[in-house]
Design an enzyme around this catalytic site. Structure first.
Site, PDB file in Angstrom:
ATOM      1  N   LYS A   1      29.558 -21.444 -10.864  1.00 16.99           N
ATOM      2  CA  LYS A   1      30.563 -20.382 -10.831  1.00 16.99           C
ATOM      3  C   LYS A   1      30.617 -19.730  -9.453  1.00 16.99           C
ATOM      4  O   LYS A   1      31.696 -19.378  -8.958  1.00 16.99           O
ATOM      5  CB  LYS A   1      30.261 -19.354 -11.917  1.00 16.99           C
ATOM      6  CG  LYS A   1      30.430 -19.916 -13.321  1.00 16.99           C
ATOM      7  CD  LYS A   1      29.886 -18.985 -14.383  1.00 16.99           C
ATOM      8  CE  LYS A   1      30.050 -19.596 -15.773  1.00 16.99           C
ATOM      9  NZ  LYS A   1      29.423 -18.771 -16.835  1.00 16.99           N
TER      10      LYS A   1
ATOM     11  N   LYS B   1      33.910 -26.274 -15.712  1.00 12.94           N
ATOM     12  CA  LYS B   1      33.480 -25.922 -14.349  1.00 12.94           C
ATOM     13  C   LYS B   1      33.213 -27.134 -13.466  1.00 12.94           C
ATOM     14  O   LYS B   1      33.313 -27.041 -12.236  1.00 12.94           O
ATOM     15  CB  LYS B   1      32.210 -25.064 -14.419  1.00 12.94           C
ATOM     16  CG  LYS B   1      32.393 -23.718 -15.062  1.00 12.94           C
ATOM     17  CD  LYS B   1      31.089 -22.977 -15.193  1.00 12.94           C
ATOM     18  CE  LYS B   1      30.202 -23.589 -16.264  1.00 12.94           C
ATOM     19  NZ  LYS B   1      30.748 -23.461 -17.627  1.00 12.94           N
TER      20      LYS B   1
ATOM     21  N   GLU C   1      23.315 -23.034 -25.928  1.00 16.91           N
ATOM     22  CA  GLU C   1      23.449 -24.393 -26.448  1.00 16.91           C
ATOM     23  C   GLU C   1      22.097 -24.905 -26.946  1.00 16.91           C
ATOM     24  O   GLU C   1      21.046 -24.337 -26.629  1.00 16.91           O
ATOM     25  CB  GLU C   1      23.955 -25.329 -25.339  1.00 16.91           C
ATOM     26  CG  GLU C   1      25.299 -24.938 -24.746  1.00 16.91           C
ATOM     27  CD  GLU C   1      26.448 -25.139 -25.698  1.00 16.91           C
ATOM     28  OE1 GLU C   1      26.287 -25.908 -26.679  1.00 16.91           O
ATOM     29  OE2 GLU C   1      27.512 -24.532 -25.478  1.00 16.91           O
TER      30      GLU C   1
ATOM     31  N   GLY D   1      24.518 -18.355 -31.393  1.00 12.25           N
ATOM     32  CA  GLY D   1      25.580 -19.146 -30.794  1.00 12.25           C
ATOM     33  C   GLY D   1      25.845 -18.834 -29.338  1.00 12.25           C
ATOM     34  O   GLY D   1      26.832 -19.290 -28.759  1.00 12.25           O
TER      35      GLY D   1
ATOM     36  N   ASP E   1      24.456 -23.091 -14.119  1.00 15.18           N
ATOM     37  CA  ASP E   1      25.774 -22.614 -14.552  1.00 15.18           C
ATOM     38  C   ASP E   1      26.263 -21.490 -13.639  1.00 15.18           C
ATOM     39  O   ASP E   1      27.407 -21.497 -13.187  1.00 15.18           O
ATOM     40  CB  ASP E   1      25.698 -22.132 -16.002  1.00 15.18           C
ATOM     41  CG  ASP E   1      27.006 -21.533 -16.484  1.00 15.18           C
ATOM     42  OD1 ASP E   1      27.912 -22.308 -16.827  1.00 15.18           O
ATOM     43  OD2 ASP E   1      27.117 -20.290 -16.505  1.00 15.18           O
TER      44      ASP E   1
ATOM     45  N   VAL F   1      35.090 -18.989 -14.941  1.00 19.34           N
ATOM     46  CA  VAL F   1      34.178 -17.965 -14.425  1.00 19.34           C
ATOM     47  C   VAL F   1      34.364 -16.644 -15.166  1.00 19.34           C
ATOM     48  O   VAL F   1      35.478 -16.123 -15.251  1.00 19.34           O
ATOM     49  CB  VAL F   1      34.403 -17.717 -12.915  1.00 19.34           C
ATOM     50  CG1 VAL F   1      33.436 -16.661 -12.389  1.00 19.34           C
ATOM     51  CG2 VAL F   1      34.264 -19.007 -12.114  1.00 19.34           C
TER      52      VAL F   1
ATOM     53  N   GLY G   1      34.274 -15.457 -18.302  1.00 16.20           N
ATOM     54  CA  GLY G   1      34.915 -15.202 -19.590  1.00 16.20           C
ATOM     55  C   GLY G   1      36.264 -14.525 -19.480  1.00 16.20           C
ATOM     56  O   GLY G   1      37.184 -15.027 -18.840  1.00 16.20           O
TER      57      GLY G   1
END
Length: 333
Positions: A227, A128, A212, A209, A223, A155, A157
């Protein structure tokens, strides 16, 4: 049968996921697209491997699982991505830039992308940083050199929102966008709505998972903001940057989180990311776990709603793969 030679920069969740998808879908790709994908180069933070004849997918995964791709038998080296691009740019067709996102400088991915576009290479990325910070100049650079810059994976998935906005809705007027575009936050908020604390919900997300080790970009809303910048710069002549987005994350939320979602919204040039209570039974209220959702309001098509998986290396890798195959299908190799 056309052959598409790939140079993959980044072998984390997305890069590794792409290699696994290519392996499992190899026959389907050949049958449906008359295309054979060949990885000729791969890079991680410690080094690289490159062979004009192609690297073995199983060996890539095996070598990376033991440490660094620089230890790939015979073809491994300590060369970084830029060194390999300079040395081998004539030997690959598509740069696949899936390294770690940097929302401050967009480096080193920005240099990888610019260098490849300038050399007439197609680029597909999930990163990104370069797209959010340098959208306009990169699009112009790709056009100047007659190549494609694919960034569907940046953006939402597996939701093909970028392809829809740049293609199907290109002539329509987008009046507003509301979106849940961070699966990590959506998962955490879902757990908090069950009475679990933010700290415990975050820990569970990390164990699964979905988050992070350093979750700052997600939980602060940065984030989602990046996007939103990308979406705005696709649909609006008024380009914006991260500083133009009003951002409130979820890291300081406490108390009743029922029906709370981190909403990224765009309307009349006003871009914001913030936790919002959504109406029970509404479209966004039904978006749970790591799902993403986007609602686009347009002049001609009216309200359009999409939802799908937004967090996970495999899902993002699928969006990367779709962009690669789109380039191949358009006979641009």
């Amino acid at each position: 049968m056309r052959e598409v030679k790939l140079f993959i920069v980044g072998l984390g969740n997305v890069g590794g996921g792409l290699v696994k998808l290519m392996k499992s879908l190899e026959k389907e790709i050949e049958r449906k697209y008359s295309t054979k994908l060949k990885v000729v180069g791969a890079v991680d933070i410690e080094g690289s491997a490159f062979s004009k004849e192609g690297l073995d997918l199983d060996e890539i995964l095996k070598t990376k699982n033991k440490g660094s791709i620089k230890n790939y038998p015979k073809f491994g080296s300590a060369k970084n991505a830029l060194e390999q691009i300079e040395e081998n740019w004539k030997n690959f067709d598509v740069l696949v830039e899936v390294s770690t996102t940097n929302l401050e400088t967009a480096q080193p991915a920005l240099d990888h992308i610019r260098n490849s576009l300038e050399k007439g290479k197609h680029v597909v990325t999930s990163n990104k940083g370069p797209i959010a910070l340098h959208y306009d100049s990169l699009i112009k650079l790709a056009k100047k050199n007659g190549v494609i810059l694919g960034f569907e994976a940046c953006v939402a998935g597996v939701i093909p929102v970028i392809r829809i906005l740049r293609g199907y809705l290109a002539l329509d007027k987008v009046q507003g966008i509301n979106a849940i575009v961070n699966g990590t936050c959506n998962f955490i908020l879902g757990k908090m709505s069950e009475g679990i604390s933010f700290e415990k919900a975050l820990k569970e997300a990390q164990e699964k998972g979905y988050a992070e080790a350093d979750p700052a970009l997600d939980v602060t809303g940065m984030d989602s903001a990046a996007k939103l910048v990308i979406l705005n710069n696709i649909v609006s002549s008024r380009q914006i940057s991260l500083k133009d987005v009003k951002i409130n994350g979820i890291e300081n939320l406490s108390g009743d989180a029922r029906n709370t979602k981190l909403i990224a919204s765009l309307r009349n040039g006003d871009a914001k990311v913030q936790p919002e209570k959504v109406q029970e039974g509404s479209f966004f209220a039904s978006v749970n776990g790591v799902l993403n959702a986007i609602e686009i309001e347009t002049e001609i098509a009216g309200p359009l709603k999409f939802s799908g998986r937004g967090a996970g290396g495999r899902e993002t890798a699928y969006a990367v793969l779709a962009d690669i195959l789109k380039i191949a299908a358009e006979n641009r190799i």
